[in-house]
Design an enzyme around this catalytic site. Structure first.
Site, PDB file in Angstrom:
ATOM      1  N   ASP A 153      -7.483   5.629  -1.406  1.00 37.35           N
ATOM      2  CA  ASP A 153      -7.472   4.321  -0.991  1.00 37.35           C
ATOM      3  C   ASP A 153      -6.613   3.397  -1.746  1.00 37.35           C
ATOM      4  O   ASP A 153      -7.258   2.873  -2.738  1.00 37.35           O
ATOM      5  CB  ASP A 153      -8.267   4.406   0.173  1.00 37.35           C
ATOM      6  CG  ASP A 153      -7.943   2.613   0.757  1.00 37.35           C
ATOM      7  OD1 ASP A 153      -7.294   2.182   0.638  1.00 37.35           O
ATOM      8  OD2 ASP A 153      -8.622   2.378   2.121  1.00 37.35           O
ATOM      9  N   HIS A 166      -5.944  -0.252  -1.694  1.00 42.78           N
ATOM     10  CA  HIS A 166      -6.614  -1.168  -0.744  1.00 42.78           C
ATOM     11  C   HIS A 166      -6.990  -2.164  -1.208  1.00 42.78           C
ATOM     12  O   HIS A 166      -7.430  -3.249  -0.836  1.00 42.78           O
ATOM     13  CB  HIS A 166      -6.785  -1.731   1.086  1.00 42.78           C
ATOM     14  CG  HIS A 166      -5.526  -0.611   2.155  1.00 42.78           C
ATOM     15  ND1 HIS A 166      -5.919   0.762   1.983  1.00 42.78           N
ATOM     16  CD2 HIS A 166      -4.614  -0.735   2.512  1.00 42.78           C
ATOM     17  CE1 HIS A 166      -4.985   1.042   3.242  1.00 42.78           C
ATOM     18  NE2 HIS A 166      -3.674  -0.238   3.500  1.00 42.78           N
ATOM     19  N   CYS A 212       0.599  -1.494   0.012  1.00 38.27           N
ATOM     20  CA  CYS A 212       0.296   0.037  -0.135  1.00 38.27           C
ATOM     21  C   CYS A 212       0.642   1.424   0.194  1.00 38.27           C
ATOM     22  O   CYS A 212      -0.065   2.204  -0.426  1.00 38.27           O
ATOM     23  CB  CYS A 212      -0.712   0.408   1.164  1.00 38.27           C
ATOM     24  SG  CYS A 212      -0.107  -0.160   2.697  1.00 38.27           S
TER      25      CYS A 212
END
Length: 459
Positions: A345, A347, A111
């Site tokens: 994000d 993820h 990440c």
């Protein structure tokens, strides 16, 4: 035979991790983000106002545009188009195996590399496209109430990708809004911009040949003691990005360099030396520079005294964002409203896209909806990025940021400083611009090792 068995175990483990992360994070992507109508929204130096006579909150996914007046709706659409136009780089699966490992996904460990890629991508977008550029098809991304980038949406994109492998896709037709309104000069400019848009994304493709792809970044990470599958912190990623840009061989990238601050200090002469170094093409022009500053916004927790400084930084048009996050999760911070940070994000795990094919699908590289997080939840360890096209731009930026640092530091030491001269003038070992035998100097290796032990663990 034993090695084959180990590879199979790693593949099964990777598939399990992908499924787990999709289950864990897909609900977040489906959750609407609400913005106050009464406070300005900043996104990488641009300010948007959603103010109306009514009180309450506004969703930016387009689901309640009918509830607000046309003027404000237009501003919301401008914000959405601007946000969606930023390049979104997430976990991927089923990409070519990373050298020296059995990994075909970065789920669970990549990440911070992804948020670093997003920051670098924004710097390259400023360089090649400018801050005013927006993707013409940004608002065409499917983001309905029933599915907001769900697995079904990803399946549709994957199907589109698979179709492109068997037959060349037809060129995408411009929407009715654009048809008939663009003149020849405008067409030429839009075509040029779309070429660079695709080229920038292709540099971050998940293949061994992509200049800033995961495969290359993990190779550079090995020089700092990091392996594919390890966790990376924001400061380590800053140095990896610098090396990746230095080693890039694409002629288009010879006009860009990256400087990483040493111990929270930006040495102006070192930056200018990088900008004035001879380009491989033989041109005498100066290079644009992306300045990366690893900092800590407090001890164990983020100090709220730094909030106004962070907001000030994200209000600058030459800011390219912040590699940060909250404990155990890395995010790419690109803006704010009130005391909440706006982020992308990384993820959510998506399928591999082969960026080498003609007209590869772009949708999965653009985030359909922004997310917000309270500043107080932010982990103190982060890396701040700036882009300066010329030496004059750098000098102007250093003056502006220095004033901002002084006004926000109060009785404390500033987060970082700009000083005149070279690092060697202050008895620090300065790394040469081009190292022939090793990607990291001994001084850098020591610094990277310290960063690796100090920083939070990222999942």
């Amino acid at each position: 035979m034993e090695a084959t068995g180990t590879d199979e175990v790693e593949k099964i483990k990777s598939k399990f991790m992908s499924a787990w992360h999709n289950m864990k994070y897909s609900w977040v992507l489906k959750t609407k983000t609400y913005f106050s109508r009464n406070s300005p929204v900043f996104l990488l130096g641009k300010c948007y106002h959603f103010k109306t006579d009514e009180s309450g909150e506004l969703s930016t996914d387009g689901s309640n545009f009918d509830k607000i007046n046309t003027e404000i709706s237009g501003n919301v659409e401008e914000f959405r188009k601007d946000f969606i136009s930023r390049i979104w780089l997430t976990y991927r699966e089923e990409f070519p195996q990373i050298k020296g490992s059995a990994l075909t996904t970065d789920c669970g460990w990549g990440c911070t590399l992804r948020t670093g890629q997003m920051l670098l991508a924004q710097g390259l977008m400023l360089h090649f496209l400018g801050r005013a550029w927006v993707w013409p098809d940004a608002l065409d991304i499917d983001n309905s109430d029933s599915e907001s980038w769900t697995a079904h949406t990803v399946k549709k994109l994957t199907a589109s990708f698979e179709a492109s492998l068997t037959a060349e896709r037809e060129p995408k037709i411009l929407s009715n809004h654009h048809q008939g309104t663009l003149k020849r000069n405008c067409d030429d400019k839009e075509m040029r911009n779309e070429v660079y848009h695709r080229k920038i994304i292709s540099w971050f493709g998940d293949s061994p040949l992509a200049a800033f792809g995961l495969h290359q970044l993990t190779e550079y990470g090995k020089k700092s003691g990091k392996l594919a599958g390890d966790w990376y912190g924001p400061a380590v990623v800053a140095h990896i990005l610098r090396k990746a840009v230095e080693e890039a061989r694409d002629p288009e990238l010879q006009g860009v360099t990256v400087y990483v601050a040493q111990d929270c200090t930006v040495y102006s002469s070192d930056v200018i030396d990088r900008q004035c170094s001879f380009m491989d093409s033989g041109k005498a022009d100066t290079k644009a520079v992306i300045i990366l500053v690893p900092v800590r916004l407090g001890g164990e927790r983020t100090n709220m005294d730094y909030l106004e400084f962070v907001k000030g930084i994200l209000s600058l048009e030459y800011c390219v964002g912040i590699i940060g996050g909250k404990p155990k999760q890395s995010y790419y911070f690109a803006g704010f409203q009130d005391d909440s940070l706006i982020y992308m994000d990384p993820h959510y795990c998506q399928s591999f896209v082969d960026v080498s094919i003609k007209d590869f699908p772009l949708e999965s590289f653009h985030c359909p909806s922004p997310k917000k997080m309270s500043f107080k939840k932010m982990d103190p360890s982060c890396t701040i990025g700036f882009y300066c096209r010329t030496v004059q731009d750098f000098e102007k930026a250093s003056e502006e940021i220095t004033k901002m640092l002084k006004s926000s530091s109060k009785e404390k030491y500033p987060l970082f400083t700009f000083v005149k001269g070279h690092s060697r003038d202050y008895d620090f070992a300065s790394s040469p611009l081009h190292e022939e035998n090793d990607l990291f100097s001994e001084d850098e290796k020591k610094r990277l090792k310290r960063f690796s032990t100090e920083e939070f663990v990222l999942l």
